[in-house]
Design a protein around this motif. Sequence first.
Motif, PDB file in Angstrom:
ATOM      1  N   THR A  69       1.109  -1.168  -0.112  1.00  0.00           N
ATOM      2  CA  THR A  69      -0.054   0.177  -0.029  1.00  0.00           C
ATOM      3  C   THR A  69       0.904   1.536   0.312  1.00  0.00           C
ATOM      4  N   LEU A  70       1.142   1.466   0.465  1.00  0.00           N
ATOM      5  CA  LEU A  70       2.520   2.579   0.785  1.00  0.00           C
ATOM      6  C   LEU A  70       3.582   2.803   0.119  1.00  0.00           C
ATOM      7  N   ASP A 130       2.941   1.851  -2.805  1.00  0.00           N
ATOM      8  CA  ASP A 130       1.813   2.272  -4.565  1.00  0.00           C
ATOM      9  C   ASP A 130       1.743   3.593  -4.396  1.00  0.00           C
ATOM     10  N   GLU A 131       1.558   4.486  -2.990  1.00  0.00           N
ATOM     11  CA  GLU A 131       1.186   5.328  -2.724  1.00  0.00           C
ATOM     12  C   GLU A 131       2.551   6.280  -3.690  1.00  0.00           C
ATOM     13  N   LEU A 132       3.570   5.761  -2.863  1.00  0.00           N
ATOM     14  CA  LEU A 132       4.614   6.486  -3.263  1.00  0.00           C
ATOM     15  C   LEU A 132       4.847   6.263  -5.100  1.00  0.00           C
ATOM     16  N   GLN A 188       2.398   6.163  -6.697  1.00  0.00           N
ATOM     17  CA  GLN A 188       2.023   7.158  -7.346  1.00  0.00           C
ATOM     18  C   GLN A 188       2.431   9.068  -7.230  1.00  0.00           C
ATOM     19  N   GLU A 189       3.029   8.785  -6.207  1.00  0.00           N
ATOM     20  CA  GLU A 189       3.436  10.313  -5.807  1.00  0.00           C
ATOM     21  C   GLU A 189       4.894  10.553  -7.156  1.00  0.00           C
ATOM     22  N   ARG A 237       1.878   0.818 -12.722  1.00  0.00           N
ATOM     23  CA  ARG A 237       1.510   1.943 -13.162  1.00  0.00           C
ATOM     24  C   ARG A 237       1.600   2.211 -14.107  1.00  0.00           C
TER      25      ARG A 237
END
Length: 83
Positions: free
Chosen positions: A6-7, A9-11, A13-14, A53
Motif C-alpha cells: 500500500t505504501l 503504491d502510494e509512493l 503514484q506520487e 502503474r
Amino acid sequence: MQLTETLADELAQEALAVATKLKDDSVIGRVAEAIGASSTTMEEAFLTAVRIRRAETRARALLGALREGPAAPPPPEDVQKNA
C-alpha cells in the motif's frame, strides 16, 4: 505484507506524478535509492508498483486509441487530383 504494498503504491503514484511534472525520470531512481537505504523490501515493492502503474498507463493509452478506431487514410493521389 499489505502495508508495504500500500505504501509502495502510494509512493509510486506520487513519484510518477512528480517525474511527469518535472519531465525527469531520474526521480524514480532517486526515490528508490532513498527507500532502499532503509528497506530493500520496500524498494522492490516501490519499483514493482512503478512498473505496474506504467504498464497500466500504456495499456489504457492503447485501449483509448483502439476505441477511437483507425484514422481514415487519405484518398489516393489520383483521386485527389481528379477532385
